[in-house]
Design a protein around this motif. Structure first.
Motif, PDB file in Angstrom:
ATOM      1  N   ASP A  39       1.063  -1.081   0.152  1.00  0.00           N
ATOM      2  CA  ASP A  39      -0.121   0.011  -0.012  1.00  0.00           C
ATOM      3  C   ASP A  39       0.999   1.225  -0.161  1.00  0.00           C
ATOM      4  OD1 ASP A  39      -1.844  -2.055   0.175  1.00  0.00           O
ATOM      5  OD2 ASP A  39      -2.803  -1.057   2.249  1.00  0.00           O
ATOM      6  N   VAL A  42       2.084   2.480  -3.583  1.00  0.00           N
ATOM      7  CA  VAL A  42       0.892   3.261  -4.436  1.00  0.00           C
ATOM      8  C   VAL A  42       0.996   4.506  -3.723  1.00  0.00           C
ATOM      9  CG1 VAL A  42      -1.239   2.868  -4.937  1.00  0.00           C
ATOM     10  CG2 VAL A  42       0.175   0.939  -4.899  1.00  0.00           C
ATOM     11  N   VAL A  89      -4.782  -1.701  -1.742  1.00  0.00           N
ATOM     12  CA  VAL A  89      -4.121  -2.584  -3.065  1.00  0.00           C
ATOM     13  C   VAL A  89      -4.784  -3.753  -2.959  1.00  0.00           C
ATOM     14  CG1 VAL A  89      -2.123  -3.328  -4.156  1.00  0.00           C
ATOM     15  CG2 VAL A  89      -2.321  -0.746  -2.914  1.00  0.00           C
ATOM     16  N   THR A  94      -6.392  -0.938  -7.320  1.00  0.00           N
ATOM     17  CA  THR A  94      -6.058  -0.470  -6.201  1.00  0.00           C
ATOM     18  C   THR A  94      -7.241   0.783  -5.939  1.00  0.00           C
ATOM     19  OG1 THR A  94      -4.659   0.932  -5.060  1.00  0.00           O
ATOM     20  CG2 THR A  94      -4.722   1.236  -7.370  1.00  0.00           C
TER      21      THR A  94
END
Length: 157
Positions: A39, A42, A89, A94
């Motif tokens: 996560d 991202v 995610v 996502t």
């Protein structure tokens, strides 16, 4: 291994040796194993992409920016590019939530649209994940006469 022989016309004719190559593991190498993306990865990509948009002053709520400013002053604390960004995610998709502060005078809807486009393009290009949604919360407007939020002076020098 390639052998080159000359034909009567003077051209070179490649002849491949009969040595066989053993292929191990079978199948396409791209299908062997899994790639997982955290996560936080991202969130960093999205945070950097959102900050690149004209009209975005900062990310995060007032409280998180205040704590972030204090953390930035601590040696080794560094700037948090994930402040104001939350990602969920999955294996192939996502979803992102961003909290932004816009500059006074810009169109909030235009800034939100540009942030969505930039974040989606960056995350999909870098991760290969499909971005299913980018939710944007505008938490504040940066006025021209406002001073930057300064954390209180530390008691110990």
């Amino acid at each position: 291994m390639t052998d080159m022989t000359t034909t009567p016309e003077g051209d070179q004719d490649p002849q491949v040796s009969t040595r066989k190559t053993t292929r191990r593991g079978g199948g396409d190498p791209a299908t062997r194993g899994r790639t997982t993306i955290a996560d936080g990865v991202v969130e960093k990509i999205a945070g950097l992409a959102a900050r690149d948009v004209y009209g975005v002053h900062a990310l995060g709520s007032g409280l998180s920016r205040t704590f972030g400013a204090m953390r930035d002053r601590v040696p080794g604390g560094g700037k948090s590019v994930t402040r104001g960004v939350k990602a969920e995610v999955g294996e192939v998709q996502t979803a992102l939530d961003l909290e932004i502060v816009v500059v006074y005078g810009v169109s909030i809807s235009d800034v939100a649209h540009a942030v969505r486009e930039n974040v989606i393009a960056a995350v999909e290009r870098m991760t290969g994940l499909e971005v299913v949604e980018v939710n944007i919360a505008v938490g504040d407007v940066k006025l021209p006469e406002e001073e930057e939020e300064e954390p209180p002076e530390p008691r110990i020098q």
